[in-house]
Design a protein around this motif. Structure first.
Motif, PDB file in Angstrom:
ATOM      1  N   MET A   1       0.834  -1.193   0.000  1.00 48.97           N
ATOM      2  CA  MET A   1       0.000   0.000   0.000  1.00 48.97           C
ATOM      3  C   MET A   1       0.870   1.245   0.000  1.00 48.97           C
ATOM      4  N   LYS A   2       0.433   2.274  -0.704  1.00 53.98           N
ATOM      5  CA  LYS A   2       1.204   3.503  -0.818  1.00 53.98           C
ATOM      6  C   LYS A   2       0.759   4.514   0.226  1.00 53.98           C
ATOM      7  N   GLU A   3       1.448   5.665   0.256  1.00 51.39           N
ATOM      8  CA  GLU A   3       1.200   6.681   1.272  1.00 51.39           C
ATOM      9  C   GLU A   3       0.005   7.576   0.932  1.00 51.39           C
ATOM     10  N   LEU A   4      -0.270   7.720  -0.377  1.00 53.76           N
ATOM     11  CA  LEU A   4      -1.314   8.624  -0.859  1.00 53.76           C
ATOM     12  C   LEU A   4      -2.429   7.847  -1.541  1.00 53.76           C
ATOM     13  N   LEU A   5      -3.674   8.188  -1.198  1.00 49.68           N
ATOM     14  CA  LEU A   5      -4.839   7.638  -1.883  1.00 49.68           C
ATOM     15  C   LEU A   5      -5.528   8.769  -2.640  1.00 49.68           C
ATOM     16  N   VAL A   6      -5.763   8.565  -3.931  1.00 52.57           N
ATOM     17  CA  VAL A   6      -6.507   9.524  -4.735  1.00 52.57           C
ATOM     18  C   VAL A   6      -7.957   9.061  -4.810  1.00 52.57           C
ATOM     19  N   ILE A   7      -8.863   9.893  -4.295  1.00 51.15           N
ATOM     20  CA  ILE A   7     -10.289   9.575  -4.282  1.00 51.15           C
ATOM     21  C   ILE A   7     -10.950  10.251  -5.470  1.00 51.15           C
ATOM     22  N   VAL A   8     -11.594   9.448  -6.325  1.00 52.30           N
ATOM     23  CA  VAL A   8     -12.231   9.972  -7.537  1.00 52.30           C
ATOM     24  C   VAL A   8     -13.722   9.653  -7.492  1.00 52.30           C
ATOM     25  N   PRO A   9     -14.573  10.620  -7.122  1.00 47.01           N
ATOM     26  CA  PRO A   9     -16.016  10.378  -7.178  1.00 47.01           C
ATOM     27  C   PRO A   9     -16.492  10.403  -8.624  1.00 47.01           C
ATOM     28  N   ALA A  10     -17.350   9.471  -8.988  1.00 41.49           N
ATOM     29  CA  ALA A  10     -17.805   9.390 -10.384  1.00 41.49           C
ATOM     30  C   ALA A  10     -19.287   9.066 -10.431  1.00 41.49           C
ATOM     31  N   TYR A  11     -20.033   9.964 -11.060  1.00 44.69           N
ATOM     32  CA  TYR A  11     -21.457   9.717 -11.286  1.00 44.69           C
ATOM     33  C   TYR A  11     -21.741   9.923 -12.768  1.00 44.69           C
ATOM     34  N   ASN A  12     -22.058   8.827 -13.455  1.00 42.80           N
ATOM     35  CA  ASN A  12     -22.337   8.857 -14.898  1.00 42.80           C
ATOM     36  C   ASN A  12     -21.195   9.506 -15.685  1.00 42.80           C
ATOM     37  N   GLU A  13     -20.004   8.978 -15.475  1.00 41.15           N
ATOM     38  CA  GLU A  13     -18.803   9.510 -16.138  1.00 41.15           C
ATOM     39  C   GLU A  13     -18.171   8.471 -17.062  1.00 41.15           C
ATOM     40  N   GLU A  14     -18.987   7.648 -17.718  1.00 37.06           N
ATOM     41  CA  GLU A  14     -18.441   6.576 -18.546  1.00 37.06           C
ATOM     42  C   GLU A  14     -17.522   7.089 -19.656  1.00 37.06           C
ATOM     43  N   LYS A  15     -17.769   8.303 -20.147  1.00 36.90           N
ATOM     44  CA  LYS A  15     -16.963   8.837 -21.247  1.00 36.90           C
ATOM     45  C   LYS A  15     -15.700   9.556 -20.763  1.00 36.90           C
ATOM     46  N   ASN A  16     -15.653   9.881 -19.479  1.00 35.52           N
ATOM     47  CA  ASN A  16     -14.506  10.622 -18.951  1.00 35.52           C
ATOM     48  C   ASN A  16     -13.574   9.770 -18.090  1.00 35.52           C
ATOM     49  N   ILE A  17     -14.124   8.758 -17.425  1.00 36.50           N
ATOM     50  CA  ILE A  17     -13.386   8.093 -16.354  1.00 36.50           C
ATOM     51  C   ILE A  17     -12.180   7.294 -16.863  1.00 36.50           C
ATOM     52  N   LEU A  62     -25.244   9.267  -3.472  1.00 35.75           N
ATOM     53  CA  LEU A  62     -24.899  10.062  -2.292  1.00 35.75           C
ATOM     54  C   LEU A  62     -24.536  11.496  -2.644  1.00 35.75           C
ATOM     55  N   ARG A  63     -24.454  11.797  -3.919  1.00 38.47           N
ATOM     56  CA  ARG A  63     -24.007  13.096  -4.423  1.00 38.47           C
ATOM     57  C   ARG A  63     -22.524  13.301  -4.107  1.00 38.47           C
ATOM     58  N   TYR A  64     -22.001  14.418  -4.550  1.00 35.08           N
ATOM     59  CA  TYR A  64     -20.547  14.626  -4.522  1.00 35.08           C
ATOM     60  C   TYR A  64     -19.947  14.438  -3.130  1.00 35.08           C
ATOM     61  N   ALA A  65     -20.468  15.171  -2.146  1.00 40.05           N
ATOM     62  CA  ALA A  65     -19.869  15.136  -0.815  1.00 40.05           C
ATOM     63  C   ALA A  65     -19.952  13.740  -0.198  1.00 40.05           C
ATOM     64  N   GLY A  66     -21.088  13.073  -0.386  1.00 41.77           N
ATOM     65  CA  GLY A  66     -21.245  11.728   0.158  1.00 41.77           C
ATOM     66  C   GLY A  66     -20.284  10.743  -0.484  1.00 41.77           C
ATOM     67  N   GLY A  67     -20.057  10.900  -1.793  1.00 41.04           N
ATOM     68  CA  GLY A  67     -19.116  10.027  -2.477  1.00 41.04           C
ATOM     69  C   GLY A  67     -17.695  10.228  -1.988  1.00 41.04           C
ATOM     70  N   VAL A  68     -17.291  11.499  -1.847  1.00 41.67           N
ATOM     71  CA  VAL A  68     -15.940  11.786  -1.361  1.00 41.67           C
ATOM     72  C   VAL A  68     -15.769  11.312   0.083  1.00 41.67           C
ATOM     73  N   GLN A  69     -16.786  11.529   0.906  1.00 46.03           N
ATOM     74  CA  GLN A  69     -16.697  11.101   2.298  1.00 46.03           C
ATOM     75  C   GLN A  69     -16.594   9.580   2.410  1.00 46.03           C
ATOM     76  N   THR A  70     -17.223   8.875   1.493  1.00 50.90           N
ATOM     77  CA  THR A  70     -17.059   7.421   1.444  1.00 50.90           C
ATOM     78  C   THR A  70     -15.589   7.070   1.233  1.00 50.90           C
ATOM     79  N   GLY A  71     -14.930   7.825   0.374  1.00 52.06           N
ATOM     80  CA  GLY A  71     -13.501   7.629   0.149  1.00 52.06           C
ATOM     81  C   GLY A  71     -12.677   7.916   1.389  1.00 52.06           C
ATOM     82  N   PHE A  72     -13.055   8.944   2.156  1.00 53.10           N
ATOM     83  CA  PHE A  72     -12.345   9.252   3.399  1.00 53.10           C
ATOM     84  C   PHE A  72     -12.435   8.091   4.379  1.00 53.10           C
ATOM     85  N   LYS A  73     -13.622   7.506   4.482  1.00 50.21           N
ATOM     86  CA  LYS A  73     -13.802   6.376   5.401  1.00 50.21           C
ATOM     87  C   LYS A  73     -12.946   5.180   4.972  1.00 50.21           C
TER      88      LYS A  73
END
Length: 237
Positions: A1-17, A62-73
């Protein structure tokens, strides 16, 4: 495991992700990646699976904040030293994130924000967003005696002390922008900005498109800031 985790929230981003994942793997290999698929209704989940990257799918949107907070947990459970917020719409640049990460480590500050406005760039800031940014800059300066040029930037690197706080219930608001910056500054956390470049979204729509979404955002932001300032004044007294 590395020191940094990049959290990427994605809602309907099939063309960008796909581009986002490929860019992160290429330009910041020192980081682990977590995609938070926020109950997308398009093909986002299948695209993520094909890229062989860690992901979480939420049971409902969960919308943006809920998605990011899931990543924090998740980061707290895995004991990462730093986390980064990185949008799934293709606007953030991985090489710029790498710069913020180096600053977070070398300067030992709590929050490093990627600013589009510390230096001149060709970023096209929408008219109403530009007005909102200007207003929030002035409020932060008045309330905290600090100059924050890009209070709505979602490109940030946080140390463990910060993201552990954000992971707790009621500590990460629906729109975590100027309101959260004010709260963290008033509580004594160190925040630093660094100039970054960002790209325009190619596919899909921002959560701030239309007329009512920006209005709702501004009303909610002013209300949240008002409550934070009242709470801080009471604690001081």
């Amino acid at each position: 495991m590395k020191e940094l985790l990049v959290i990427v929230p994605a809602y309907n981003e099939e063309k960008n992700i796909v581009g986002v994942i490929d860019e992160l793997k290429r330009d910041i290999p020192e980081a682990d990646i977590l995609i938070v698929n926020d109950c997308s209704t398009d093909n986002t989940l299948n695209v993520i699976k094909e890229k062989e990257v860690d992901y979480i799918t939420t049971p409902f949107n969960l919308r943006y904040a809920g998605g990011v907070q899931t990543g924090f947990k998740y980061a707290l459970h895995k004991n990462y030293k730093y986390v980064a917020q990185f949008d799934g719409d293709g606007q953030h640049v991985a090489k710029e994130l790498a710069k913020l990460y180096e600053i977070a480590k070398s300067d030992e500050c709590d929050i490093v924000i990627g600013s589009r406005f510390l230096e001149e760039t060709d970023y096209n800031h929408a008219f109403f967003r530009k007005i909102g940014t200007s207003i929030f800059q002035k409020i932060i300066k008045m309330a905290c005696k600090r100059e924050i040029t890009d209070p709505t930037s979602g490109l940030q690197v946080l140390n463990r002390k910060v993201y552990e706080k954000y992971s707790k219930i009621n500590n990460y608001p629906e729109y975590p922008d100027a309101n959260l910056i004010i709260e963290m500054l008033l509580q004594g956390y160190s925040i630093k900005e660094a100039p970054v470049k960002m790209k325009e979204r190619i596919y899909g729509e921002s959560m701030h498109t239309g007329i009512w979404s920006p209005i709702s955002y501004m009303v909610g932001m002013f209300y949240s800031i008002f409550l934070i300032l009242i709470k801080h004044k009471r604690l001081k007294n």
